[in-house]
Design an enzyme around this catalytic site. Structure first.
Site, PDB file in Angstrom:
ATOM      1  CB  CYS A  83     -20.202 -29.562  38.611  1.00 57.01           C
ATOM      2  SG  CYS A  83     -19.338 -30.401  39.947  1.00 57.01           S
ATOM      3  CG  HIS A 120     -14.564 -27.939  39.803  1.00 54.42           C
ATOM      4  ND1 HIS A 120     -15.568 -27.128  39.292  1.00 54.42           N
ATOM      5  CD2 HIS A 120     -15.095 -29.196  39.854  1.00 54.42           C
ATOM      6  CE1 HIS A 120     -16.626 -27.866  39.032  1.00 54.42           C
ATOM      7  NE2 HIS A 120     -16.380 -29.108  39.375  1.00 54.42           N
TER       8      HIS A 120
END
Length: 381
Positions: A80, A325
């Site tokens: 991420c 996300h």
């Protein structure tokens, strides 16, 4: 080291869009960033891109459709934090004088990835994950410890989600633009006690891009470019050296480095965008970023300081919980949103008078490490 500035930012739509390709999503964000910078795509000297799933020549795949070829293109992966790593890599190349103008891109198509419709599975080398310590479980253990040591309650964690969705309802790009109550968040399906479904970020398709430049180039195209005053990227430490699971040491370490480089204190920061894949972790980040004293994260949340109209709004974009996300895109997206805040163009979620913003992102877990990568960038005008 030369000063580095953000010249333009761009984002794609965020949501579930399996009909759209990586080139399409990334191209939308890159075109928007280039237009925002006021440059021609032919002026770009370097491209850094990040993607977690199905990653292969991401930069080239996107930029060929924009007429950009024959320049250095680098593709990075850092879970991420991959997008933040692309930003950091371009930052260093400009600061060191290798190039004067470049673009960093983060992009992800979760709905067409090999894990579409599933939880993110642990890597085959991640023994803890294979034995059940998945992401939700990891953060649930941390949340349980916050309840034991900090006096946190399930209602506090739910309030983080309520806050995120309140902000997200103001953001036309957000995947979910619906408000929820604390009761609704708590009543949603239990995932890993005490974390419920509405305290988990959704899987999202999307992209973000940032055009960055040296001071000499920036002043030709903008009267008020946003300066990257601090940039830090660190890796995690061995887990056996971790004495307290209510902190992510690499996040605190990255923040300390970025603050020192920028010459600002946490009290100087006006607005924050950070990693909130699970609602409870936001409280941990408050403390790691120095937004409050160690142990006062719950109190900061309850005071309303991080909410709309508060002293230090956190995730006015809606964050990962509401905006969505798209893994590798999120580290670039937080730079975009902080830049918009400092330029005063964040619409209904604008933080009045914001001059200093902080963009944080974390990424990845591996057996034996407390986390994989953490990044903090401090932007100023």
């Amino acid at each position: 080291m030369r000063e580095v500035f953000v010249l333009g930012v761009g984002q794609s739509d965020f949501g579930k869009m399996p009909e759209r390709s990586i080139a399409d999503l990334g191209g939308q964000a890159a075109r928007a960033a280039i237009a925002d910078a006021g440059i021609n795509s032919a002026q770009i000297q370097a491209v850094f891109s990040s993607r977690v799933y199905d990653a292969m020549i991401t930069s080239q795949t996107i930029m060929k459709d924009l007429g950009v070829t024959r320049v250095e293109m680098v593709n990075v992966e850092n879970a991420c934090a991959g997008g933040s790593t692309a930003i950091r890599s371009l930052y260093k190349d400009i600061a060191a004088g290798f190039v004067d103008l470049g673009i960093a891109i983060g992009v992800e198509s979760m709905t067409t990835s090999p894990i579409a419709g599933k939880l993110i599975p642990p890597d085959r080398d991640d023994l803890d994950g294979q034995l059940g310590l998945s992401m939700p479980v990891l953060f649930a253990l941390q949340a349980q410890r916050l309840m034991e040591t900090h006096g946190a309650t399930p209602e506090d964690f739910a309030q983080v989600s309520v806050k995120a969705h309140d902000f997200g309802a103001l953001n036309p790009r957000a995947q979910y633009q619906r408000r929820f109550t604390v009761e609704e968040v708590l009543a949603s399906r239990m995932i890993a006690d005490p974390i419920t479904l509405l305290q988990c970020c959704p899987n999202t398709d999307g992209a973000a891009a940032v055009v960055m430049a040296s001071a000499d180039v920036a002043k030709k195209y903008s009267e008020a470019p946003v300066r990257i005053a601090g940039s830090a990227l660190v890796s995690g430490d061995y887990d056996f050296r971790r004495s307290d699971i209510t902190t992510l040491e690499l996040g605190a370490r990255a923040a300390a480095r970025a603050y020192e480089q920028a010459g600002v204190a946490p009290s100087d920061v006006d607005v924050v965008e950070l990693h909130d894949a699970f609602a409870s972790e936001e409280i941990v980040h408050y403390e790691d970023l120095g937004l409050c004293a160690r142990g006062d994260g719950v109190g900061l949340l309850r005071s309303g300081a991080t909410s709309i109209g508060g002293r230090i709004p956190v995730n006015p974009s809606g964050g990962l919980l509401s905006l969505g996300h798209p893994l590798a895109a999120s580290g670039v997206r937080v730079i975009c949103d902080i830049t918009d805040q400092l330029r005063g163009r964040s619409g209904a979620s604008q933080v009045p008078g914001a001059k200093v913003g902080l963009a944080q992102m974390l990424g990845g877990v591996a057996t034996g490490l407390d986390a994989a990568a953490g990044s903090v960038h401090i932007l100023t005008v």
